[in-house]
Design a protein around this motif. Structure first.
Motif, PDB file in Angstrom:
ATOM      1  N   ALA A  50       0.831  -1.210   0.000  1.00  0.00           N
ATOM      2  CA  ALA A  50       0.000   0.000   0.000  1.00  0.00           C
ATOM      3  C   ALA A  50       0.863   1.256   0.000  1.00  0.00           C
ATOM      4  O   ALA A  50       0.565   2.225  -0.716  1.00  0.00           O
ATOM      5  CB  ALA A  50      -0.928  -0.004   1.197  1.00  0.00           C
ATOM      6  N   LEU A  51       1.955   1.257   0.782  1.00  0.00           N
ATOM      7  CA  LEU A  51       2.845   2.423   0.787  1.00  0.00           C
ATOM      8  C   LEU A  51       3.550   2.610  -0.545  1.00  0.00           C
ATOM      9  O   LEU A  51       3.683   3.742  -1.035  1.00  0.00           O
ATOM     10  CB  LEU A  51       3.881   2.280   1.903  1.00  0.00           C
ATOM     11  N   VAL A  52       3.986   1.515  -1.146  1.00  0.00           N
ATOM     12  CA  VAL A  52       4.642   1.605  -2.454  1.00  0.00           C
ATOM     13  C   VAL A  52       3.663   2.131  -3.501  1.00  0.00           C
ATOM     14  O   VAL A  52       4.009   2.974  -4.332  1.00  0.00           O
ATOM     15  CB  VAL A  52       5.230   0.236  -2.860  1.00  0.00           C
TER      16      VAL A  52
ATOM     17  N   THR B 157       2.395  16.961   0.911  1.00  0.00           N
ATOM     18  CA  THR B 157       2.903  16.691   2.254  1.00  0.00           C
ATOM     19  C   THR B 157       1.774  16.305   3.189  1.00  0.00           C
ATOM     20  O   THR B 157       1.922  15.380   3.990  1.00  0.00           O
ATOM     21  CB  THR B 157       3.645  17.922   2.798  1.00  0.00           C
ATOM     22  N   SER B 158       0.653  16.983   3.088  1.00  0.00           N
ATOM     23  CA  SER B 158      -0.462  16.650   3.979  1.00  0.00           C
ATOM     24  C   SER B 158      -1.004  15.256   3.680  1.00  0.00           C
ATOM     25  O   SER B 158      -1.361  14.518   4.607  1.00  0.00           O
ATOM     26  CB  SER B 158      -1.570  17.701   3.873  1.00  0.00           C
ATOM     27  N   ARG B 159      -1.052  14.873   2.397  1.00  0.00           N
ATOM     28  CA  ARG B 159      -1.482  13.507   2.068  1.00  0.00           C
ATOM     29  C   ARG B 159      -0.500  12.482   2.603  1.00  0.00           C
ATOM     30  O   ARG B 159      -0.894  11.443   3.137  1.00  0.00           O
ATOM     31  CB  ARG B 159      -1.635  13.348   0.552  1.00  0.00           C
ATOM     32  N   PHE B 160       0.801  12.764   2.491  1.00  0.00           N
ATOM     33  CA  PHE B 160       1.829  11.859   2.990  1.00  0.00           C
ATOM     34  C   PHE B 160       1.701  11.680   4.497  1.00  0.00           C
ATOM     35  O   PHE B 160       1.725  10.555   5.013  1.00  0.00           O
ATOM     36  CB  PHE B 160       3.210  12.415   2.620  1.00  0.00           C
ATOM     37  N   LEU B 161       1.542  12.780   5.220  1.00  0.00           N
ATOM     38  CA  LEU B 161       1.408  12.696   6.671  1.00  0.00           C
ATOM     39  C   LEU B 161       0.120  11.986   7.073  1.00  0.00           C
ATOM     40  O   LEU B 161       0.100  11.222   8.048  1.00  0.00           O
ATOM     41  CB  LEU B 161       1.473  14.088   7.292  1.00  0.00           C
ATOM     42  N   MET B 162      -0.957  12.209   6.325  1.00  0.00           N
ATOM     43  CA  MET B 162      -2.212  11.545   6.642  1.00  0.00           C
ATOM     44  C   MET B 162      -2.103  10.034   6.425  1.00  0.00           C
ATOM     45  O   MET B 162      -2.555   9.241   7.257  1.00  0.00           O
ATOM     46  CB  MET B 162      -3.351  12.100   5.791  1.00  0.00           C
ATOM     47  N   VAL B 163      -1.484   9.624   5.322  1.00  0.00           N
ATOM     48  CA  VAL B 163      -1.328   8.192   5.048  1.00  0.00           C
ATOM     49  C   VAL B 163      -0.475   7.538   6.122  1.00  0.00           C
ATOM     50  O   VAL B 163      -0.801   6.444   6.611  1.00  0.00           O
ATOM     51  CB  VAL B 163      -0.733   7.977   3.643  1.00  0.00           C
ATOM     52  N   LEU B 164       0.595   8.186   6.523  1.00  0.00           N
ATOM     53  CA  LEU B 164       1.444   7.607   7.564  1.00  0.00           C
ATOM     54  C   LEU B 164       0.738   7.538   8.907  1.00  0.00           C
ATOM     55  O   LEU B 164       0.881   6.557   9.642  1.00  0.00           O
ATOM     56  CB  LEU B 164       2.740   8.399   7.697  1.00  0.00           C
TER      57      LEU B 164
END
Length: 139
Positions: free
Chosen positions: A21-23, A45-52
């Motif tokens: 999923a991360l890939v 950046t906000s999408r990246f932080l939300m996914v993490l």
């Protein structure tokens, strides 16, 4: 015997799904950046932080559930995945916070320099009439 195989299989399956999923997420974000010809993608950046953050929370919940179901290998693997995602989240958030602080400081510095330059080059005003210009001139 069956429980040990189920435990190991779930640990491998769940960790593999999260990595996949991360890939997939990074691939999609890379495609967005490629479509923008290397330029900035709004909200990346906000999408990246939300996914993490969602990923680490779900990993922790799955780890808790597997510990309640007496599956120790799956619990440990999910705890490790949650810890890794949380460390990535903290690194990403810290980097973004540092960039915002630096951007804010440089903008303040530029505004201050422009204001000083404007005060030095404004002619026809007397310091006695201008309440903003009390004190020494800095030109």
């Amino acid at each position: 015997m069956w429980k040990g195989a189920l435990d190991l299989g779930l640990a491998i399956l769940l960790a593999g799904l999260e990595v996949a999923a991360l890939v997939a997420f990074w691939f999609v974000e890379g495609m967005k950046k490629w479509a923008a010809k290397g330029g900035p993608v709004p909200g990346g950046t906000s999408r990246f932080l939300m996914v993490l953050s969602v990923g680490s929370t779900l990993s922790a919940l799955v780890g808790y559930g597997s510990s309640r179901a007496d599956l120790p290998v799956a619990c440990v693997s999910q705890s490790v995945v949650a810890a890794l995602l949380m460390s990535l989240l903290l690194l990403g958030a810290g980097t973004e916070c540092g960039e915002r602080i630096n951007r804010h400081r440089s903008r303040r510095r530029l505004r201050r320099e422009r204001r000083r330059r404007h005060e030095c080059h404004s002619e026809g005003r007397s310091p006695a009439r201008d309440p903003a210009r009390r004190g020494r001139r800095r030109c």
